[in-house]
Design an enzyme around this catalytic site. Structure first.
Site, PDB file in Angstrom:
ATOM      1  N   GLN A 121       0.822  -1.208   0.000  1.00  0.00           N
ATOM      2  CA  GLN A 121       0.000   0.000   0.000  1.00  0.00           C
ATOM      3  C   GLN A 121       0.855   1.258   0.000  1.00  0.00           C
ATOM      4  O   GLN A 121       0.331   2.362  -0.128  1.00  0.00           O
ATOM      5  CB  GLN A 121      -0.904  -0.004   1.228  1.00  0.00           C
ATOM      6  N   GLY A 142       1.772  -6.103  -7.161  1.00  0.00           N
ATOM      7  CA  GLY A 142       1.704  -5.486  -8.470  1.00  0.00           C
ATOM      8  C   GLY A 142       0.390  -4.799  -8.780  1.00  0.00           C
ATOM      9  O   GLY A 142       0.354  -3.763  -9.451  1.00  0.00           O
ATOM     10  N   HIS A 143      -0.727  -5.369  -8.302  1.00  0.00           N
ATOM     11  CA  HIS A 143      -2.033  -4.810  -8.656  1.00  0.00           C
ATOM     12  C   HIS A 143      -2.239  -3.415  -8.074  1.00  0.00           C
ATOM     13  O   HIS A 143      -3.090  -2.669  -8.557  1.00  0.00           O
ATOM     14  CB  HIS A 143      -3.156  -5.748  -8.184  1.00  0.00           C
ATOM     15  N   THR A 179       6.860 -22.709 -12.530  1.00  0.00           N
ATOM     16  CA  THR A 179       7.480 -22.018 -13.658  1.00  0.00           C
ATOM     17  C   THR A 179       7.378 -20.515 -13.474  1.00  0.00           C
ATOM     18  O   THR A 179       6.299 -19.980 -13.200  1.00  0.00           O
ATOM     19  CB  THR A 179       6.798 -22.429 -14.973  1.00  0.00           C
ATOM     20  N   CYS A 265      -9.818  -5.583   0.534  1.00  0.00           N
ATOM     21  CA  CYS A 265      -9.945  -7.045   0.583  1.00  0.00           C
ATOM     22  C   CYS A 265     -11.201  -7.488   1.323  1.00  0.00           C
ATOM     23  O   CYS A 265     -11.628  -8.625   1.203  1.00  0.00           O
ATOM     24  CB  CYS A 265      -8.720  -7.660   1.259  1.00  0.00           C
TER      25      CYS A 265
END
Length: 332
Positions: A121, A142-143, A179, A265
């Site tokens: 944040q 990232g968001h 991966t 959230c």
């Protein structure tokens, strides 16, 4: 967050079996708090850092210095995602290093307790310096920065005994098998570069929007924080004279305004805010809250739409308050 807190605590105790406690603040993301039961099942004890009435965690240098020998890890978010207060992370690091060592060590070559901070944040608004903070682990999401949802990073200081929780193909130096998402990593790096370059301008813009909002709040709505409390302009936490935030949220949504009654959230979840109650407010006060967040794409028109919708939304909440009161009288 999960890897940092659980993996860091296990690694720290593995390095020194006397370190059997984890200290977490009361403002942490659920990804931190959710590690409690698992760590306690492994013999670790979970302690909570006090939260002041101003929404800032209380750092007691003497108490923390005394507790440090048994601490495996301490976690304190850099910014409270719910009310927007800036937290004293550097002071926490200094308090835990007070036994005479340099940053990262408690003295006489003995490593100190690890410190983790969730900076998801903070990075978009504050000038965040991993090394200057002195922490051992730092989470970035990232968001929050315009990168694709699901991208993120965990910064780990060299030499930190972090234990992975996902055995598999050995990727990420054995810490997080699977991966590697190269495109996601590149997009996160690009978003970070852009955010850092534009941060001062965006911060000033967000601050102007916050001032516009706070200057015209309707009756029955006020700022939760004192203006002198250190906080980020991207989050404005409001206190409403109602115990029915769900009615307020529905009315705001009908007006095309997206807000929440807790952290993002917890949007859509109607229950007293644990953070606000930890600040010493009662249950009704912890219910009557509204969280507004700004970003680079927010406009003055957005603020005006919010201000226009607030009186009607508050009236919807108060109407339910009246019904609650009537039911109590009938039962009496």
């Amino acid at each position: 967050d999960a890897l940092a807190v659980a993996g860091g605590a296990r690694g720290s105790r593995g390095r020194d079996p006397r370190r059997t406690h984890v200290l977490a603040s009361r403002i942490e993301h659920d990804a931190v708090g959710a590690q409690r039961s698992g760590l306690e099942a492994q013999g670790l004890h979970w302690d909570l850092l006090p939260l002041g009435a101003d929404g800032v965690s209380v750092v007691d240098p003497e108490g923390l210095a005394a507790a440090e020998p048994r601490l495996a890890l301490a976690s304190l978010a850099l910014v409270c995602s719910e009310v927007g207060t800036v937290q004293p992370v550097a002071a926490l690091v200094d308090a835990l290093a007070a036994r005479g060592g340099t940053t990262g060590h408690a003295g006489a070559g003995e490593p100190r307790a690890l410190v983790h901070t969730d900076a998801a944040q903070a990075v978009g608004t504050l000038d965040v310096d991993f090394h200057a903070l002195g922490v051992d682990l730092m989470t970035v999401g990232g968001h929050k920065l315009g990168a694709p949802v699901g991208t993120g990073a965990l910064l780990v200081r060299r030499g930190v005994p972090l234990q992975g929780d996902r055995p598999g193909g050995g990727q990420e130096r054995g810490l997080r098998s699977g991966t590697v998402d190269v495109a996601g990593a590149v997009s996160l790096a690009a978003a970070l570069e852009e955010v850092v370059a534009e941060r001062d301008r965006v911060r000033a813009w967000e601050d102007s929007l916050r001032e516009r909002l706070l200057a015209d709040l309707p009756e029955g709505v006020g700022a939760t924080l004192d203006r002198r409390t250190p906080s980020v302009p991207s989050i404005v936490h409001l206190s409403l004279d109602t115990a029915h935030p769900e009615a307020v949220l529905m009315a705001m949504d009908a007006a095309g305004v997206m807000v929440s009654a807790g952290s993002a959230c917890h949007a859509g979840v109607t229950r007293p805010s644990a953070v606000v109650m930890a600040m010493g407010r009662d249950e009704r006060e912890a219910l009557g809250v509204l969280r507004v967040s700004f970003g680079a794409t927010s406009t003055t028109g957005d603020v005006d739409a919010l201000l226009a919708a607030l009186p009607g939304a508050l009236a919807a909440g108060r109407a339910l308050d009246g019904r609650d009161h009537a039911r109590v009288e009938v039962r009496a």
